[in-house]
Design a protein around this motif. Structure first.
Motif, PDB file in Angstrom:
ATOM      1  N   LEU A 136       0.830  -1.217   0.000  1.00 35.93           N
ATOM      2  CA  LEU A 136       0.000   0.000   0.000  1.00 35.93           C
ATOM      3  C   LEU A 136       0.856   1.256   0.000  1.00 35.93           C
ATOM      4  N   VAL A 137       1.898   1.254   0.803  1.00 34.06           N
ATOM      5  CA  VAL A 137       2.735   2.455   0.903  1.00 34.06           C
ATOM      6  C   VAL A 137       3.492   2.698  -0.406  1.00 34.06           C
ATOM      7  N   ARG A 139       2.598   1.776  -3.367  1.00 30.99           N
ATOM      8  CA  ARG A 139       1.678   2.147  -4.445  1.00 30.99           C
ATOM      9  C   ARG A 139       1.158   3.571  -4.282  1.00 30.99           C
ATOM     10  N   ILE A 140       0.852   3.980  -3.066  1.00 30.45           N
ATOM     11  CA  ILE A 140       0.200   5.276  -2.881  1.00 30.45           C
ATOM     12  C   ILE A 140       1.193   6.375  -2.542  1.00 30.45           C
ATOM     13  N   ASP A 143       4.005   6.191  -5.253  1.00 30.67           N
ATOM     14  CA  ASP A 143       3.400   6.379  -6.577  1.00 30.67           C
ATOM     15  C   ASP A 143       3.996   5.424  -7.606  1.00 30.67           C
ATOM     16  N   LEU A 144       4.047   4.154  -7.259  1.00 28.83           N
ATOM     17  CA  LEU A 144       4.631   3.153  -8.146  1.00 28.83           C
ATOM     18  C   LEU A 144       3.535   2.232  -8.682  1.00 28.83           C
TER      19      LEU A 144
END
Lengths: 183, 218
Positions: A136-137, A139-140, A143-144
């Motif tokens: 989650l971290v 991805r958000i 921003d990957l």
């Protein structure tokens, strides 16, 4: 909002020119700092500094443009966090016993943690398992994409998608529970 | 800047929506808000760099790598230079002086020769060192062998030279007194010279061999 990285700065940095390092740092260090904050590191600023001290002299070997640069920087950040966790696990934490902090008597550990810490997103994330939290971290906050996260965590894209789905389901339950206890 | 800021938020909202869609959770507004809160952990400004990072970020910092390398390897460079200079000097001396080459070659040969061969070398050097004395003896032998008739007067000189000990290589063997038969080769040519040769050989020959048998016997 963090500064944007221009093509000139990016090409200068990837060519090993120190004039582009500052632009890279201004553009990406806020996300790296947010990554360490979201993962609950004690000194996120120091870890961010370590990452960029390690990364900047090696930028001339990075390929893939801004996407490759971002993947490379968060790969190093991920490795730094793993080292930090291992070092932290070897260091014993000494503290006085406070009965009010003893969660064994509470009916729900989640409720106790949410109530005592205010129920922010970082505290909710601590209730997920480590891999779900990392997905989650990355991805958000970082921003990957799914593919980039899979490369950093050394997993398949299917495994990352599954981890993301489970993390979101667990987080939704925690958020719903928090809303219910708050009302 | 605000336009970029809004577009960034819009992109982030789209990413969160996409994630929720992938997981089949698109209807959860509270989860969407929590994920936006998570994204807000990224700060607006870059953190202040520390001294080490600031040195990396400033473009005009001279590199100290070459100086550090020189400082680290200073002793190695000096020693290599000294060794090279000594080698050049030794080479120049060797080129200029022939005696130097001979002595160096001799000492190197002595140093690198196996220890077992050194004692054998000493008799060889002995035979080569007394060459001025041996030369006439060899000549006498040759003379006696080739020219028997005039060897008569030269025979006593050959006897004095005591040629037999070096030619017999006998200091090791106790049977060396038997070697005079070599000298007895002369009688093969002429019978008169026979008694003359053994008599001068006796005083010199027994002296050497008797010492060595005594040593070996002990």
């Amino acid at each position: 909002m963090a500064a944007l990285l221009t093509d000139e700065d990016l090409s200068a940095a990837l060519a090993g020119d120190p004039s582009g390092f500052s632009a890279v740092y201004r553009a990406l260090s806020p996300a790296v700092l947010g990554y360490f904050r979201a993962r609950g590191a004690d000194d996120p600023e120091a870890l961010t500094q370590d990452v960029f001290v390690d990364v900047l002299p090696k930028l001339c070997g990075v390929s893939g443009g801004e996407k490759g640069l971002r993947t490379f920087i968060f790969s190093v950040a991920h490795a730094r966090l793993v080292d930090y966790r291992r070092r932290e696990a070897r260091t014993p934490i000494l503290g006085e016993y406070d009965p009010l902090d003893d969660g064994r008597r509470s009916a729900s550990a989640e409720e106790h943690l949410i109530d005592s810490l205010g129920g922010g997103i970082t505290e909710l994330l601590q209730l997920l398992n480590d891999e779900q939290r990392e997905v989650l971290v990355l991805r958000i906050v970082a921003d990957l994409s799914i593919e980039q996260v899979a490369g950093i965590m050394d997993k398949s894209t299917g495994a990352v998608k599954q981890l993301q789905r489970r993390a979101l389901v667990a987080l939704r339950e925690l958020v719903t529970e928090k809303d219910y206890t708050a009302s | 800047m605000t336009g970029k800021h809004n577009s960034h938020h819009f992109e982030q909202d789209l990413r969160i929506e996409e994630m929720l869609l992938e997981s089949g959770l698109e209807n959860s507004d509270s989860l969407h808000e929590s994920l936006q809160e998570l994204h807000a952990l990224t700060t607006a400004e870059a953190p202040e760099p520390g001294p080490e990072l600031a040195a990396l970020l400033s473009p005009q910092v001279p590199s100290l790598g070459s100086r550090r390398w020189k400082k680290r390897h200073r002793t190695a460079v000096i020693s290599a230079t000294v060794i090279g200079a000594m080698g050049l000097g030794a080479g120049a001396v060797a080129a200029a002086n022939e005696d130097f080459r001979e002595t160096v070659g001799h000492t190197v040969g002595v140093l690198f020769q196996p220890s077992g061969t050194i004692p054998q070398e000493s008799p060889a050097t002995e035979s080569s060192a007394p060459s001025p004395t041996d030369l006439p003896t060899n000549r006498t032998q040759d003379n006696s062998a080739t020219v028997p008739a005039p060897a008569g007067p030269s025979a006593p000189a050959g006897g004095e030279a005591t040629v037999s000990p070096p030619t017999g290589t006998g200091p090791r063997h106790p049977l060396q007194p038997v070697e005079p038969p070599k000298i007895g080769e002369a009688p093969i040519v002429d019978g008169k010279t026979l008694p003359v040769l053994p008599s001068p050989a006796k005083p010199s020959v027994p002296g050497l061999p008797t010492e060595t048998p005594g040593k070996t016997g002990e």
